[in-house]
Design an enzyme around this catalytic site. Structure first.
Site, PDB file in Angstrom:
ATOM      1  N   ASP A  67       0.796  -0.968  -0.153  1.00 59.09           N
ATOM      2  CA  ASP A  67       0.026   0.287   0.115  1.00 59.09           C
ATOM      3  C   ASP A  67       1.053   1.255  -0.094  1.00 59.09           C
ATOM      4  O   ASP A  67       2.248   1.171   0.035  1.00 59.09           O
ATOM      5  CB  ASP A  67      -1.032   0.025   1.196  1.00 59.09           C
ATOM      6  CG  ASP A  67      -0.381  -0.495   2.562  1.00 59.09           C
ATOM      7  OD1 ASP A  67       0.934  -0.195   2.650  1.00 59.09           O
ATOM      8  OD2 ASP A  67      -0.965  -1.146   3.303  1.00 59.09           O
ATOM      9  N   HIS A 138      -7.702  -4.997   9.919  1.00 64.39           N
ATOM     10  CA  HIS A 138      -7.359  -4.790   8.480  1.00 64.39           C
ATOM     11  C   HIS A 138      -5.988  -5.267   7.766  1.00 64.39           C
ATOM     12  O   HIS A 138      -5.033  -5.464   8.880  1.00 64.39           O
ATOM     13  CB  HIS A 138      -7.339  -3.256   8.168  1.00 64.39           C
ATOM     14  CG  HIS A 138      -6.122  -2.386   8.833  1.00 64.39           C
ATOM     15  ND1 HIS A 138      -6.311  -1.452   9.604  1.00 64.39           N
ATOM     16  CD2 HIS A 138      -4.867  -2.261   8.477  1.00 64.39           C
ATOM     17  CE1 HIS A 138      -5.056  -0.760   9.933  1.00 64.39           C
ATOM     18  NE2 HIS A 138      -4.227  -1.550   9.237  1.00 64.39           N
ATOM     19  N   GLU A 143      -9.841  -2.039   5.094  1.00 62.46           N
ATOM     20  CA  GLU A 143     -10.364  -1.846   6.328  1.00 62.46           C
ATOM     21  C   GLU A 143     -11.811  -2.807   6.336  1.00 62.46           C
ATOM     22  O   GLU A 143     -12.289  -3.203   5.450  1.00 62.46           O
ATOM     23  CB  GLU A 143     -10.842  -0.463   6.277  1.00 62.46           C
ATOM     24  CG  GLU A 143      -9.768   0.649   6.202  1.00 62.46           C
ATOM     25  CD  GLU A 143      -9.143   0.662   7.533  1.00 62.46           C
ATOM     26  OE1 GLU A 143      -9.127  -0.069   8.426  1.00 62.46           O
ATOM     27  OE2 GLU A 143      -8.358   1.660   7.830  1.00 62.46           O
TER      28      GLU A 143
END
Length: 241
Positions: A67, A138, A143
């Protein structure tokens, strides 16, 4: 899902580094999925030490990070690209042209995410995916929600995640509110998954991941369905199990 209980954070880091080192020994040209945050730092320190000692090599490795914050450039000190450079890439013999982090500076979310998925597919997928787990369950920045999102996507960060990550910023107001994250589908397509967790703050999430129902309300719970998932956690993180 195989669970390995360790004494503490350092012991957890040693075990995690050993799993990654074994992967590189058996398959030197591995494609690694890498994670950021405080949890993997100890493992990265040990991998750097092993590489410096000539015990392992990253020379044939390519990597894809989970990410990146949306709106941050690669050279921003708070970006995950910068984190990886400071803590791993600049300290081992990896070819930096073969390291990949989502482009947080690209405001076109659709193209950023589609291109990242295409690049991973072209690379043949991820051989070993390293994951941490958030206090709310998460993985990456997937999420809790109503469904598992398959592909790389742009996500609105929850207040609990923003609060948890604010320790790395001068103030909570500086924490980005969105991020690009690898989707659950790409994570689950990794041939092997390694989850690491430390501390009592993760205990409830670890219990839900390992023993709760498989539900997008705890994204990590989907890992119960993976055929080769290893969880390495210290006694504090496993205290609710």
């Amino acid at each position: 899902m195989r669970i390995i209980r360790t004494r503490d954070y350092n012991h957890m880091s040693e075990h995690a580094a050993a799993v990654i080192a074994a992967q590189l020994t058996l398959q030197p040209n591995s494609t690694l999925g890498l994670a950021t945050g405080s949890t993997p730092l100890g493992a990265y320190v040990r991998l750097v030490e092993m590489c410096a000692a000539g015990k392992i090599s990253f020379a044939q490795v390519q990597s894809y990070n989970l990410d990146e914050y949306r709106g941050l450039t690669h050279d921003d000190p708070q970006s995950y690209h910068h984190f990886m450079w400071e803590n791993l890439f600049s300290r081992v013999d990896i070819d930096v042209t073969r390291t990949h982090v989502p482009d947080g500076s690209n405001e076109d979310a659709a193209s950023t995410c589609a291109n990242y998925d295409a690049a991973i597919e072209a690379a043949g997928g991820i051989d070993l995916q390293l994951l941490g787990i958030g206090n709310n369950g998460h993985i990456g920045f997937n999420e809790p929600g109503d469904e598992f999102v398959v592909g790389t996507h742009c996500v609105d960060l929850t207040e609990s995640t923003i609060k948890a990550n604010s320790r790395l910023f001068e103030s909570i107001d500086e924490v980005p509110r969105q991020a690009y994250t690898l989707g659950i589908g790409a994570i689950m397509h990794a041939r092997r998954i390694l989850v690491i967790a430390s501390g009592t703050a993760k205990a409830d999430a670890v219990h839900a991941m390992c023993y709760g129902p498989v539900t997008p309300a705890c994204p990590a719970s989907v890992l119960q369905l993976h055929p080769d998932c290893i969880v390495i956690a210290d006694a504090a993180a496993l205290s609710a199990c």
